[in-house]
Design an enzyme around this catalytic site. Structure first.
Site, PDB file in Angstrom:
ATOM      1  N   ASP A 118       0.841  -1.200   0.000  1.00 16.70           N
ATOM      2  CA  ASP A 118       0.000   0.000   0.000  1.00 16.70           C
ATOM      3  C   ASP A 118       0.878   1.252   0.000  1.00 16.70           C
ATOM      4  O   ASP A 118       0.600   2.224  -0.703  1.00 16.70           O
ATOM      5  CB  ASP A 118      -0.914  -0.010   1.230  1.00 16.70           C
ATOM      6  CG  ASP A 118      -1.678  -1.310   1.335  1.00 16.70           C
ATOM      7  OD1 ASP A 118      -2.447  -1.629   0.417  1.00 16.70           O
ATOM      8  OD2 ASP A 118      -1.480  -2.048   2.328  1.00 16.70           O
ATOM      9  N   HIS A 154      -4.797  -3.256   6.548  1.00 16.50           N
ATOM     10  CA  HIS A 154      -4.584  -3.531   5.129  1.00 16.50           C
ATOM     11  C   HIS A 154      -5.916  -3.985   4.538  1.00 16.50           C
ATOM     12  O   HIS A 154      -6.194  -5.167   4.410  1.00 16.50           O
ATOM     13  CB  HIS A 154      -3.515  -4.602   4.917  1.00 16.50           C
ATOM     14  CG  HIS A 154      -3.490  -5.109   3.498  1.00 16.50           C
ATOM     15  ND1 HIS A 154      -3.047  -4.332   2.453  1.00 16.50           N
ATOM     16  CD2 HIS A 154      -3.894  -6.266   2.947  1.00 16.50           C
ATOM     17  CE1 HIS A 154      -3.175  -5.006   1.329  1.00 16.50           C
ATOM     18  NE2 HIS A 154      -3.695  -6.188   1.587  1.00 16.50           N
TER      19      HIS A 154
HETATM   20  P1  NAX Z   1      -2.468 -18.162  -4.093  1.00 18.07           P
HETATM   21  O1  NAX Z   1      -3.815 -18.709  -3.901  1.00 18.07           O
HETATM   22  O2  NAX Z   1      -1.862 -18.118  -5.445  1.00 18.07           O
HETATM   23  O3  NAX Z   1      -1.440 -18.956  -3.155  1.00 18.07           O
HETATM   24  C1  NAX Z   1      -1.708 -19.247  -1.827  1.00 18.07           C
HETATM   25  C2  NAX Z   1      -0.981 -20.535  -1.494  1.00 18.07           C
HETATM   26  O4  NAX Z   1      -1.096 -20.749  -0.101  1.00 18.07           O
HETATM   27  C3  NAX Z   1      -1.552 -21.761  -2.184  1.00 18.07           C
HETATM   28  O5  NAX Z   1      -0.512 -22.433  -2.886  1.00 18.07           O
HETATM   29  C4  NAX Z   1      -2.092 -22.587  -1.042  1.00 18.07           C
HETATM   30  O6  NAX Z   1      -1.969 -23.991  -1.264  1.00 18.07           O
HETATM   31  C5  NAX Z   1      -1.213 -22.137   0.100  1.00 18.07           C
HETATM   32  N1  NAX Z   1      -1.760 -22.399   1.433  1.00 18.07           N
HETATM   33  C6  NAX Z   1      -3.044 -22.374   1.845  1.00 18.07           C
HETATM   34  N2  NAX Z   1      -3.137 -22.748   3.132  1.00 18.07           N
HETATM   35  C7  NAX Z   1      -1.887 -22.992   3.546  1.00 18.07           C
HETATM   36  C8  NAX Z   1      -1.334 -23.417   4.780  1.00 18.07           C
HETATM   37  N3  NAX Z   1      -2.109 -23.685   5.840  1.00 18.07           N
HETATM   38  N4  NAX Z   1       0.015 -23.581   4.871  1.00 18.07           N
HETATM   39  C9  NAX Z   1       0.788 -23.347   3.805  1.00 18.07           C
HETATM   40  N5  NAX Z   1       0.334 -22.959   2.606  1.00 18.07           N
HETATM   41  C10 NAX Z   1      -0.996 -22.774   2.475  1.00 18.07           C
HETATM   42  O7  NAX Z   1      -2.495 -16.725  -3.418  1.00 18.07           O
HETATM   43  P2  NAX Z   1      -1.475 -15.502  -3.634  1.00 18.07           P
HETATM   44  O8  NAX Z   1      -1.904 -14.686  -4.772  1.00 18.07           O
HETATM   45  O9  NAX Z   1      -0.094 -16.015  -3.598  1.00 18.07           O
HETATM   46  O10 NAX Z   1      -1.792 -14.638  -2.322  1.00 18.07           O
HETATM   47  C11 NAX Z   1      -1.480 -15.100  -1.038  1.00 18.07           C
HETATM   48  C12 NAX Z   1      -2.093 -14.220   0.029  1.00 18.07           C
HETATM   49  O11 NAX Z   1      -1.590 -12.896  -0.038  1.00 18.07           O
HETATM   50  C13 NAX Z   1      -3.612 -14.083  -0.073  1.00 18.07           C
HETATM   51  O12 NAX Z   1      -4.169 -14.220   1.229  1.00 18.07           O
HETATM   52  C14 NAX Z   1      -3.782 -12.654  -0.557  1.00 18.07           C
HETATM   53  O13 NAX Z   1      -5.036 -12.112  -0.173  1.00 18.07           O
HETATM   54  C15 NAX Z   1      -2.647 -11.974   0.135  1.00 18.07           C
HETATM   55  N6  NAX Z   1      -2.231 -10.663  -0.369  1.00 18.07           N
HETATM   56  C16 NAX Z   1      -1.817  -9.738   0.526  1.00 18.07           C
HETATM   57  C17 NAX Z   1      -1.347  -8.501   0.156  1.00 18.07           C
HETATM   58  C18 NAX Z   1      -0.873  -7.502   1.164  1.00 18.07           C
HETATM   59  O14 NAX Z   1      -0.536  -6.391   0.761  1.00 18.07           O
HETATM   60  N7  NAX Z   1      -0.824  -7.779   2.465  1.00 18.07           N
HETATM   61  C19 NAX Z   1      -1.329  -8.092  -1.276  1.00 18.07           C
HETATM   62  C20 NAX Z   1      -1.364  -9.246  -2.207  1.00 18.07           C
HETATM   63  C21 NAX Z   1      -2.252 -10.384  -1.799  1.00 18.07           C
HETATM   64  O15 NAX Z   1      -3.575 -10.073  -2.156  1.00 18.07           O
END
Ligand code: NAX
Length: 328
Positions: A159, A187
Site C-alpha cells: 500500500d 490492510h
Molecule cells: P495463491 O492462492 O496463489 O497462493 C496461496 C498458497 O497458499 C496456495 O498455494 C495454497 O496452497 C497455500 N496455502 C493455503 N493454506 C496454507 C497453509 N495452511 N500452509 C501453507 N500454505 C498454504 O495466493 P497468492 O496470490 O499467492 O496470495 C497469497 C495471500 O496474499 C492471499 O491471502 C492474498 O489475499 C494476500 N495478499 C496480501 C497482500 C498484502 O498487501 N498484504 C497483497 C497481495 C495479496 O492479495
C-alpha cells in the site's frame, strides 16, 4: 562467509510465492553477502507444485541459495527459522461471511504461531502477507507467547509503495523525491494513506498537491482499491508487486530506514496515536538496529484523525470477532 539464514515461506506454490522465492534466492531479501536456506510450507495437495518451483530455483544456480526443503507440517517448516514469510492463507470464497473467513484463517495462523513459538530461532522475524493480514498476524502472535510481540508484523508496504507511485505520478516527480508518506490502520479498503507529513523534494506534499478533492476522491480510493483494479485488469490478484513489497519490508527491517525518512508497516500497537494497545495496525515506522519503531510525536489533523479512527475501529472489530471465536 556467513552462515546461511533460514527463511520459511508459506504458500510457496502460490502466485506470490512464485515471484517471491526467486527474489529471496537472488539475495534481495537480506543482501548480497547473506546465503539463505529456503524452507517451503504448503498444504499436502500443493507440495508437488512447490517441488516444481524448487526445481526451477535449482535451475537458477543462485550463488546465495544454500538449500531448499519442502514441508507440509508447520512444526518442521518453522524449526530453526530466522525469517518467516506467512503468505499462504484462506481466501474469501463466494458467499463467505467475515466470521467464517476469520475462523478458516485462525485454523492456519494459530498452529503456525504455535510452531514458531516452539521451534523458531531466537531472532525470528515474522511478516504476515496472507489476508486478512493484520488479524492473521494477531492470531499467530497471540499463540507465540515466548516470542517478543514486536517480531510479528503484517504487510502494508505494498500500500505504501502504491501510494508513492500515485503521488509521484500526480506531481511528475520520481518516487525517490518523496519522503514520509504513511499508511495507517488495516490492510483493507479502510486503510488511510496519508500525505499529511509527506515531503516532496523537501516541500510539504499536501501544499505541492494543493488539491484536497484529489486527495480525498482520487488518491486515497485509488491506493485503497488498487488490489481490486489489478484483479480487474489482470484477471489475477497482485503477485509480483506484493512479493516486491515483502522483500522491501524485511530488507528495511534488517537494514534500517534512511535518515530523514520512514516507511509503513503493521506492527503491534503500544497505544500510540490512540490505537488500542496490542492491535497490529499500520503506522509510519522507522527501522533501526533490526527493530521497527513507531514514529512518535506527529501532529494528526482532523481529516487524518477521522480516517485513522475508522480503520482502527475495523481492526478492533476483527479482533473482537476472533476473540469470540477463541482464536486470540
Ligand atoms: P495463491 O492462492 O496463489 O497462493 C496461496 C498458497 O497458499 C496456495 O498455494 C495454497 O496452497 C497455500 N496455502 C493455503 N493454506 C496454507 C497453509 N495452511 N500452509 C501453507 N500454505 C498454504 O495466493 P497468492 O496470490 O499467492 O496470495 C497469497 C495471500 O496474499 C492471499 O491471502 C492474498 O489475499 C494476500 N495478499 C496480501 C497482500 C498484502 O498487501 N498484504 C497483497 C497481495 C495479496 O492479495
Amino acid at each position: 562467509t556467513q552462515a546461511p539464514v533460514n527463511v520459511t515461506v508459506t504458500g510457496a506454490a502460490g502466485q506470490i510465492g512464485y515471484a517471491l522465492l526467486f527474489r529471496i534466492a537472488s539475495g534481495q531479501l537480506l543482501g548480497p553477502d547473506t546465503p539463505v536456506k529456503l524452507r517451503l510450507l504448503e498444504i499436502p495437495q500443493a507440495v508437488k507444485a512447490a517441488e516444481g518451483t524448487a526445481m526451477e530455483l535449482d535451475d537458477g544456480a543462485f550463488p546465495l541459495l544454500a538449500g531448499i526443503d519442502i514441508f507440509d507440517d508447520a512444526k518442521q517448516a518453522f524449526s530453526g527459522t530466522n525469517v518467516a514469510l506467512l503468505v499462504g492463507a484462506r481466501p474469501r470464497s463466494k458467499g463467505m461471511e467475515r466470521g467464517d473467513l476469520l475462523e478458516a484463517n485462525g485454523g492456519i495462523f494459530k498452529p503456525q504461531g504455535e510452531a514458531i513459538n516452539a521451534g523458531a530461532a531466537d531472532d525470528i522475524r515474522v511478516l504476515v502477507v496472507g489476508n486478512p493480514a493484520n488479524t492473521n498476524a494477531l492470531i499467530a502472535q497471540s499463540h507465540a507467547p515466548d516470542v517478543p510481540a514486536d517480531r510479528f508484523t503484517a504487510m502494508t508496504r505494498l500500500d505504501h509503495n502504491r501510494a508513492l507511485a500515485q503521488l509521484a505520478k500526480k506531481l511528475g516527480v520520481s518516487v525517490t523525491d518523496i519522503k514520509k508518506l504513511a499508511i495507517w490502520g488495516n490492510h483493507s479498503a479502510s486503510q488511510y494513506p496519508s500525505i499529511q507529513h509527506a515531503e516532496v523534494n523537501g516541500k510539504n506534499a499536501a501544499e505541492a498537491v494543493n488539491d484536497q478533492a484529489w486527495l480525498a476522491d482520487t488518491f486515497i480510493p485509488t491506493v485503497a482499491k488498487r488490489g481490486a483494479a489489478i484483479i480487474e485488469a489482470r484477471g489475477l490478484s497482485s503477485a509480483a508487486s506484493a512479493a516486491s513489497a515483502a522483500i522491501d519490508h524485511v530488507h528495511t527491517w534488517v537494514n534500517g530506514t534512511p535518515e530523514g525518512d520512514w516507511t509503513s508497516a503493521a506492527v503491534v500497537s503500544d497505544g500510540s496515536y490512540g490505537v488500542p494497545e496490542g492491535l497490529i495496525s499500520s503506522f509510519p515506522v522507522t527501522a533501526k538496529n533490526g527493530k521497527y519503531e513507531i514514529v512518535q510525536g506527529l501532529e494528526i489533523d482532523e481529516f487524518s484523525r477521522t480516517r485513522i479512527d475508522a480503520s482502527v475501529a475495523e481492526l478492533a472489530e476483527e479482533r473482537d470477532a476472533v476473540q469470540k471465536l477463541g482464536l486470540v
